[in-house]
Design a protein around this motif. Structure first.
Motif, PDB file in Angstrom:
ATOM      1  N   ARG A 157     -81.153  28.548 -41.458  1.00 44.34           N
ATOM      2  CA  ARG A 157     -81.052  29.593 -40.479  1.00 44.34           C
ATOM      3  C   ARG A 157     -79.659  29.664 -40.038  1.00 44.34           C
ATOM      4  O   ARG A 157     -79.035  31.125 -39.831  1.00 44.34           O
ATOM      5  CB  ARG A 157     -81.796  29.025 -39.114  1.00 44.34           C
ATOM      6  CG  ARG A 157     -82.375  30.051 -38.230  1.00 44.34           C
ATOM      7  CD  ARG A 157     -83.433  29.090 -37.531  1.00 44.34           C
ATOM      8  NE  ARG A 157     -83.794  30.084 -35.972  1.00 44.34           N
ATOM      9  CZ  ARG A 157     -84.574  29.677 -35.180  1.00 44.34           C
ATOM     10  NH1 ARG A 157     -84.946  28.412 -35.018  1.00 44.34           N
ATOM     11  NH2 ARG A 157     -84.659  30.351 -34.040  1.00 44.34           N
ATOM     12  N   SER A 158     -78.879  28.948 -39.657  1.00 43.47           N
ATOM     13  CA  SER A 158     -77.405  29.184 -39.158  1.00 43.47           C
ATOM     14  C   SER A 158     -76.659  29.431 -40.367  1.00 43.47           C
ATOM     15  O   SER A 158     -75.792  30.267 -40.378  1.00 43.47           O
ATOM     16  CB  SER A 158     -76.814  27.731 -38.716  1.00 43.47           C
ATOM     17  OG  SER A 158     -77.605  27.419 -37.584  1.00 43.47           O
ATOM     18  N   SER A 178     -73.910  23.627 -38.202  1.00 43.60           N
ATOM     19  CA  SER A 178     -73.455  25.138 -37.620  1.00 43.60           C
ATOM     20  C   SER A 178     -72.355  25.432 -36.801  1.00 43.60           C
ATOM     21  O   SER A 178     -71.687  26.451 -37.004  1.00 43.60           O
ATOM     22  CB  SER A 178     -74.877  25.387 -36.579  1.00 43.60           C
ATOM     23  OG  SER A 178     -76.089  24.916 -37.016  1.00 43.60           O
ATOM     24  N   ILE A 179     -71.873  24.290 -36.172  1.00 41.61           N
ATOM     25  CA  ILE A 179     -70.599  24.534 -35.488  1.00 41.61           C
ATOM     26  C   ILE A 179     -69.410  25.021 -36.360  1.00 41.61           C
ATOM     27  O   ILE A 179     -68.872  25.761 -35.960  1.00 41.61           O
ATOM     28  CB  ILE A 179     -70.429  23.384 -34.250  1.00 41.61           C
ATOM     29  CG1 ILE A 179     -71.151  23.344 -33.240  1.00 41.61           C
ATOM     30  CG2 ILE A 179     -68.697  23.232 -33.931  1.00 41.61           C
ATOM     31  CD1 ILE A 179     -70.996  22.136 -32.485  1.00 41.61           C
ATOM     32  N   THR A 226     -83.082  24.347 -40.092  1.00 44.20           N
ATOM     33  CA  THR A 226     -82.220  24.670 -39.241  1.00 44.20           C
ATOM     34  C   THR A 226     -80.591  25.067 -39.533  1.00 44.20           C
ATOM     35  O   THR A 226     -80.283  26.145 -39.277  1.00 44.20           O
ATOM     36  CB  THR A 226     -82.060  23.605 -38.063  1.00 44.20           C
ATOM     37  OG1 THR A 226     -83.299  23.256 -37.419  1.00 44.20           O
ATOM     38  CG2 THR A 226     -81.091  24.114 -37.016  1.00 44.20           C
ATOM     39  N   SER A 238     -71.983  10.760 -32.662  1.00 46.23           N
ATOM     40  CA  SER A 238     -72.176  11.782 -33.702  1.00 46.23           C
ATOM     41  C   SER A 238     -73.122  12.817 -33.208  1.00 46.23           C
ATOM     42  O   SER A 238     -74.024  12.544 -32.455  1.00 46.23           O
ATOM     43  CB  SER A 238     -72.391  11.223 -35.034  1.00 46.23           C
ATOM     44  OG  SER A 238     -73.853  10.837 -35.208  1.00 46.23           O
ATOM     45  N   LEU A 239     -72.899  14.054 -33.684  1.00 49.16           N
ATOM     46  CA  LEU A 239     -73.530  14.976 -33.468  1.00 49.16           C
ATOM     47  C   LEU A 239     -74.852  15.109 -34.640  1.00 49.16           C
ATOM     48  O   LEU A 239     -74.770  14.356 -35.847  1.00 49.16           O
ATOM     49  CB  LEU A 239     -72.862  16.271 -33.598  1.00 49.16           C
ATOM     50  CG  LEU A 239     -71.809  16.790 -32.632  1.00 49.16           C
ATOM     51  CD1 LEU A 239     -70.949  17.786 -33.077  1.00 49.16           C
ATOM     52  CD2 LEU A 239     -72.516  17.185 -31.302  1.00 49.16           C
ATOM     53  N   ASN A 240     -75.820  15.623 -34.190  1.00 49.12           N
ATOM     54  CA  ASN A 240     -77.089  16.019 -35.172  1.00 49.12           C
ATOM     55  C   ASN A 240     -76.521  16.855 -36.345  1.00 49.12           C
ATOM     56  O   ASN A 240     -75.596  17.606 -36.188  1.00 49.12           O
ATOM     57  CB  ASN A 240     -78.047  16.732 -34.557  1.00 49.12           C
ATOM     58  CG  ASN A 240     -79.203  17.454 -35.402  1.00 49.12           C
ATOM     59  OD1 ASN A 240     -78.842  18.595 -35.903  1.00 49.12           O
ATOM     60  ND2 ASN A 240     -80.065  16.706 -35.790  1.00 49.12           N
ATOM     61  N   ALA A 250     -77.559  19.067 -38.273  1.00 50.23           N
ATOM     62  CA  ALA A 250     -77.603  20.603 -38.102  1.00 50.23           C
ATOM     63  C   ALA A 250     -76.860  21.133 -37.355  1.00 50.23           C
ATOM     64  O   ALA A 250     -76.209  22.296 -37.481  1.00 50.23           O
ATOM     65  CB  ALA A 250     -79.208  20.811 -38.041  1.00 50.23           C
ATOM     66  N   VAL A 251     -76.532  20.616 -36.027  1.00 55.61           N
ATOM     67  CA  VAL A 251     -75.664  21.069 -34.957  1.00 55.61           C
ATOM     68  C   VAL A 251     -74.346  21.099 -35.667  1.00 55.61           C
ATOM     69  O   VAL A 251     -73.312  21.932 -35.481  1.00 55.61           O
ATOM     70  CB  VAL A 251     -75.636  20.058 -33.631  1.00 55.61           C
ATOM     71  CG1 VAL A 251     -74.431  20.459 -32.821  1.00 55.61           C
ATOM     72  CG2 VAL A 251     -76.918  20.455 -33.140  1.00 55.61           C
TER      73      VAL A 251
END
Lengths: 241, 241
Positions: free
Chosen positions: A116-117, A233-234, A113, A225-227, A229-230
């Protein structure tokens, strides 16, 4: 000629590419299905197609026709596609100005992921350390959806590599939930590298120490926390604006 | 008393909660491991702990002690934790001002990751349609890391629900890679709902037709699309600024 035996010597050699040590030695890897094979072809990485007897694909490369059982013996999927591609591993020392360093990413879906980002937000090179999940793992490749063919991805010792980047004028950004600058206010230099950490432990202390800036993403503190990959990406999205 | 038999009637009943139809009927679901059980407890959703003999946990709820084999018969993990929680399903009709509608999300990891980001970026309610992966699937719950206990999540027919939202003054945003407004320029109303689509097909045409605005994320066109959990997270991040 159609290869019918799963014990054929050539097929045995191809099957070995399911293991990392053979991929590293042969500098080749496998992709499953027409979509990934076509991305490999368009990007000049496709060497050979292994095709199920009765099918064909409009790509001008070496082709091996085999039975369904032979495809099945190579595939890592429960329901194999009718085509598997053998691709060449290419690494480029021209790393560009925007570099993403991944410190020990473990989950194959996360790595795919992130790739991709990284293509979406114009990263030039992704650098993995040796403890990260292998790039040519079939789950990574599926999650990357062919984007691995559109970005330079290399493996390095990150401590040594960050030192080289710093000497070469790159600014180093590390992520840290506890302090630093909100990513929405960060103005990047021309040449920069972002370090993202492991799923459970974040960026290792050694690498944090080498960083010029810490960045974080503002969020509700009900969420720990965020994932990863997220979060990656952000940050890439925001720095690409 | 320690339950030793995997055929114990109570254990058989609990094991049925691994199936969606029983979860829907009993309005209960299972979480594995201390972290998720504790999040369920803190949020008032934990009803019972099933604990491996020899362990205990400081949570004031009904406790059932069992052998390792019994835990194993309930767990969906290869290496089970020493505790499994039985939680109550709660749905709330007070949906708040920020609503996220998920149109047919299929991958459990994507749904869990979206739940985590929705809490981080202050969404009040997530609405799933009936074709989406089940919220109480163990893979969804693992990826959500307990954040499902901090946000209202309901199931509705999305076409009907969007019509109700519109009557109630919500502005409806849909994602569309081909046209619309760059999310970084979008100024939201007080009350809004965002529709995110299926991994392969995006937002269905019927729902697109009901939307007030289309939004997109600017990216390099070498990348066909972002992972849906990433795209959702970037949109929620941007609209939360």
């Amino acid at each position: 000629m159609v290869i019918e035996s799963v014990n054929n010597e050539r097929i045995k050699e191809i099957r070995k590419l399911k293991e990392k040590k053979h991929r590293d030695k042969e500098k080749k890897f496998l992709v499953e299905g027409e979509h990934l094979a076509l991305e490999a072809y368009k990007s000049g990485n496709l060497e050979t197609l292994i095709i199920c007897d009765g099918y064909d694909y409009d790509m001008d490369v070496n082709k091996i026709f085999v039975t369904k059982d032979v495809i099945k013996s190579i595939s890592e999927l429960e329901t194999p596609y009718n085509v598997i591609g053998i691709c060449n591993i290419k690494e480029n020392d021209e790393i560009g100005n925007k570099v993403l360093l991944l410190d020990n990413i473990q989950d194959p879906g996360n790595l795919g992921t992130i790739i991709r980002s990284a293509v979406a937000f114009n990263v030039d090179t992704i650098v993995l350390n040796n403890k990260s999940v292998d790039l040519y793992n079939s789950k990574v490749l599926r999650a990357a959806q062919g984007n691995n063919f559109y970005i330079n991805i290399i493996r390095k010792d990150l401590i040594e590599f960050v030192s080289l980047l710093k000497k070469d004028g790159y600014k180093i950004y590390s992520t840290n939930v506890n302090n630093g600058n909100d990513v929405k206010n960060v103005k990047t230099n021309e040449k920069y590298a972002i370090i993202m950490g492991n799923e459970g432990n974040g960026v290792s202390a050694d690498l944090q120490d080498l960083s010029d800036f810490n960045i974080y993403i503002t969020m509700n503190d009900k969420c720990e926390s965020l994932n990863v990959a997220v979060a990656t990406s952000i940050i890439l999205y925001e720095l690409n604006k």
